[in-house]
Design a protein around this motif. Structure first.
Motif, PDB file in Angstrom:
ATOM      1  N   MET A  38       0.845  -1.190   0.000  1.00 48.61           N
ATOM      2  CA  MET A  38       0.000   0.000   0.000  1.00 48.61           C
ATOM      3  C   MET A  38       0.882   1.241   0.000  1.00 48.61           C
ATOM      4  O   MET A  38       2.051   1.188   0.353  1.00 48.61           O
ATOM      5  N   THR A  39       0.291   2.350  -0.398  1.00 50.89           N
ATOM      6  CA  THR A  39       0.957   3.646  -0.309  1.00 50.89           C
ATOM      7  C   THR A  39       0.085   4.550   0.562  1.00 50.89           C
ATOM      8  O   THR A  39      -1.120   4.311   0.703  1.00 50.89           O
ATOM      9  N   PRO A  40       0.673   5.583   1.148  1.00 45.44           N
ATOM     10  CA  PRO A  40      -0.159   6.514   1.933  1.00 45.44           C
ATOM     11  C   PRO A  40      -1.280   7.135   1.098  1.00 45.44           C
ATOM     12  O   PRO A  40      -2.383   7.350   1.601  1.00 45.44           O
ATOM     13  N   GLU A  41      -1.013   7.376  -0.173  1.00 44.89           N
ATOM     14  CA  GLU A  41      -2.044   7.946  -1.040  1.00 44.89           C
ATOM     15  C   GLU A  41      -3.206   6.972  -1.230  1.00 44.89           C
ATOM     16  O   GLU A  41      -4.365   7.363  -1.256  1.00 44.89           O
ATOM     17  N   VAL A  43      -4.130   4.588   0.888  1.00 41.29           N
ATOM     18  CA  VAL A  43      -4.858   4.516   2.163  1.00 41.29           C
ATOM     19  C   VAL A  43      -5.801   5.704   2.278  1.00 41.29           C
ATOM     20  O   VAL A  43      -6.969   5.557   2.663  1.00 41.29           O
ATOM     21  N   LEU A  44      -5.315   6.890   1.929  1.00 48.97           N
ATOM     22  CA  LEU A  44      -6.157   8.085   1.976  1.00 48.97           C
ATOM     23  C   LEU A  44      -7.327   7.954   1.001  1.00 48.97           C
ATOM     24  O   LEU A  44      -8.461   8.326   1.333  1.00 48.97           O
ATOM     25  N   GLN A  45      -7.084   7.407  -0.187  1.00 47.91           N
ATOM     26  CA  GLN A  45      -8.152   7.201  -1.163  1.00 47.91           C
ATOM     27  C   GLN A  45      -9.197   6.215  -0.638  1.00 47.91           C
ATOM     28  O   GLN A  45     -10.398   6.425  -0.804  1.00 47.91           O
ATOM     29  N   LEU A  46      -8.753   5.137  -0.002  1.00 49.08           N
ATOM     30  CA  LEU A  46      -9.696   4.171   0.565  1.00 49.08           C
ATOM     31  C   LEU A  46     -10.534   4.801   1.677  1.00 49.08           C
ATOM     32  O   LEU A  46     -11.751   4.547   1.768  1.00 49.08           O
ATOM     33  N   LEU A  47      -9.923   5.608   2.526  1.00 44.74           N
ATOM     34  CA  LEU A  47     -10.669   6.290   3.585  1.00 44.74           C
ATOM     35  C   LEU A  47     -11.689   7.262   2.994  1.00 44.74           C
ATOM     36  O   LEU A  47     -12.837   7.340   3.460  1.00 44.74           O
ATOM     37  N   THR A  48     -11.273   7.993   1.962  1.00 45.07           N
ATOM     38  CA  THR A  48     -12.181   8.931   1.304  1.00 45.07           C
ATOM     39  C   THR A  48     -13.354   8.196   0.669  1.00 45.07           C
ATOM     40  O   THR A  48     -14.512   8.620   0.792  1.00 45.07           O
ATOM     41  N   GLY A  50     -14.549   5.322   1.558  1.00 44.63           N
ATOM     42  CA  GLY A  50     -15.398   4.816   2.640  1.00 44.63           C
ATOM     43  C   GLY A  50     -16.308   5.888   3.207  1.00 44.63           C
ATOM     44  O   GLY A  50     -17.499   5.654   3.439  1.00 44.63           O
ATOM     45  N   LEU A  51     -15.761   7.071   3.429  1.00 41.63           N
ATOM     46  CA  LEU A  51     -16.577   8.172   3.943  1.00 41.63           C
ATOM     47  C   LEU A  51     -17.618   8.614   2.926  1.00 41.63           C
ATOM     48  O   LEU A  51     -18.757   8.923   3.282  1.00 41.63           O
ATOM     49  N   THR A  52     -17.232   8.632   1.644  1.00 41.19           N
ATOM     50  CA  THR A  52     -18.170   9.016   0.590  1.00 41.19           C
ATOM     51  C   THR A  52     -19.357   8.060   0.550  1.00 41.19           C
ATOM     52  O   THR A  52     -20.487   8.463   0.277  1.00 41.19           O
ATOM     53  N   TRP A  53     -19.121   6.797   0.830  1.00 33.97           N
ATOM     54  CA  TRP A  53     -20.203   5.818   0.864  1.00 33.97           C
ATOM     55  C   TRP A  53     -20.999   5.901   2.169  1.00 33.97           C
ATOM     56  O   TRP A  53     -22.220   5.805   2.166  1.00 33.97           O
ATOM     57  N   ALA A  54     -20.303   6.074   3.310  1.00 34.51           N
ATOM     58  CA  ALA A  54     -20.952   5.948   4.614  1.00 34.51           C
ATOM     59  C   ALA A  54     -21.802   7.159   4.988  1.00 34.51           C
ATOM     60  O   ALA A  54     -22.889   6.993   5.546  1.00 34.51           O
ATOM     61  N   VAL A  55     -21.348   8.360   4.716  1.00 32.65           N
ATOM     62  CA  VAL A  55     -22.055   9.555   5.194  1.00 32.65           C
ATOM     63  C   VAL A  55     -23.480   9.637   4.639  1.00 32.65           C
ATOM     64  O   VAL A  55     -24.422   9.848   5.423  1.00 32.65           O
ATOM     65  N   PRO A  56     -23.711   9.476   3.335  1.00 37.02           N
ATOM     66  CA  PRO A  56     -25.117   9.529   2.874  1.00 37.02           C
ATOM     67  C   PRO A  56     -25.986   8.434   3.489  1.00 37.02           C
ATOM     68  O   PRO A  56     -27.167   8.670   3.786  1.00 37.02           O
ATOM     69  N   ASN A  57     -25.421   7.254   3.714  1.00 39.08           N
ATOM     70  CA  ASN A  57     -26.206   6.179   4.318  1.00 39.08           C
ATOM     71  C   ASN A  57     -26.516   6.458   5.785  1.00 39.08           C
ATOM     72  O   ASN A  57     -27.600   6.124   6.266  1.00 39.08           O
ATOM     73  N   ILE A  58     -25.586   7.069   6.499  1.00 35.93           N
ATOM     74  CA  ILE A  58     -25.841   7.442   7.885  1.00 35.93           C
ATOM     75  C   ILE A  58     -26.936   8.498   7.959  1.00 35.93           C
ATOM     76  O   ILE A  58     -27.849   8.420   8.792  1.00 35.93           O
ATOM     77  N   VAL A  59     -26.878   9.485   7.086  1.00 37.00           N
ATOM     78  CA  VAL A  59     -27.908  10.532   7.074  1.00 37.00           C
ATOM     79  C   VAL A  59     -29.272   9.941   6.730  1.00 37.00           C
ATOM     80  O   VAL A  59     -30.271  10.249   7.381  1.00 37.00           O
ATOM     81  N   LEU A  60     -29.317   9.090   5.733  1.00 33.22           N
ATOM     82  CA  LEU A  60     -30.576   8.461   5.344  1.00 33.22           C
ATOM     83  C   LEU A  60     -31.150   7.612   6.480  1.00 33.22           C
ATOM     84  O   LEU A  60     -32.346   7.688   6.790  1.00 33.22           O
ATOM     85  N   GLY A  61     -30.317   6.820   7.115  1.00 34.82           N
ATOM     86  CA  GLY A  61     -30.783   6.001   8.231  1.00 34.82           C
ATOM     87  C   GLY A  61     -31.251   6.832   9.408  1.00 34.82           C
ATOM     88  O   GLY A  61     -32.241   6.505  10.066  1.00 34.82           O
ATOM     89  N   SER A  62     -30.556   7.942   9.674  1.00 36.96           N
ATOM     90  CA  SER A  62     -30.954   8.778  10.810  1.00 36.96           C
ATOM     91  C   SER A  62     -32.283   9.475  10.561  1.00 36.96           C
ATOM     92  O   SER A  62     -32.979   9.829  11.511  1.00 36.96           O
ATOM     93  N   MET A  63     -32.639   9.649   9.295  1.00 35.49           N
ATOM     94  CA  MET A  63     -33.942  10.245   9.004  1.00 35.49           C
ATOM     95  C   MET A  63     -35.094   9.325   9.390  1.00 35.49           C
ATOM     96  O   MET A  63     -36.227   9.771   9.549  1.00 35.49           O
TER      97      MET A  63
END
Length: 80
Positions: A38-41, A43-48, A50-63
Motif C-alpha cells: 500500500m501507499t499513503p495515497e 490509504v487516503l483514497q480508501l478512507l475517502t 469509505g466516507l463518501t459511501w458511509a455519510v449519505p447512508n448514515i444521514v438516510l438512516g438517521s432520518m
C-alpha cells in the motif's frame, strides 16, 4: 463513561510504547505500508471512498431512526 475514557487512554499509551519501539528499530509507517503493498495515497483514497459511501447512508438512516426514537422517548412512562 470512565471505563470508556480509561480504555481510550490505555490504547493511546500502548500505541505510544509500540510506536517508540518501532521507531527505535528504524521502522516507519511508510515501511509497514510498503510491506503490505500500500501507499499513503492509496490509504487516503480508501478512507475517502469509505466516507463518501458511509455519510449519505448514515444521514438516510438517521432520518428514520431519530423520529422513531423521539416518538418512543416521548411516550415512555415517567421515571421515579
Amino acid at each position: 463513561m470512565w471505563r470508556l475514557i480509561l480504555t481510550v487512554m490505555k490504547i493511546l499509551l500502548a500505541s505510544l510504547f509500540v510506536g517508540a519501539a518501532l521507531s527505535a528499530l528504524d521502522i516507519s509507517a511508510a515501511d509497514l505500508l510498503a510491506e503490505v503493498g500500500m501507499t499513503p495515497e492509496r490509504v487516503l483514497q480508501l478512507l475517502t471512498d469509505g466516507l463518501t459511501w458511509a455519510v449519505p447512508n448514515i444521514v438516510l438512516g438517521s432520518m428514520v431512526i431519530v423520529p422513531v426514537w423521539l416518538v418512543i422517548f416521548l411516550f415512555r412512562p415517567p421515571r421515579g
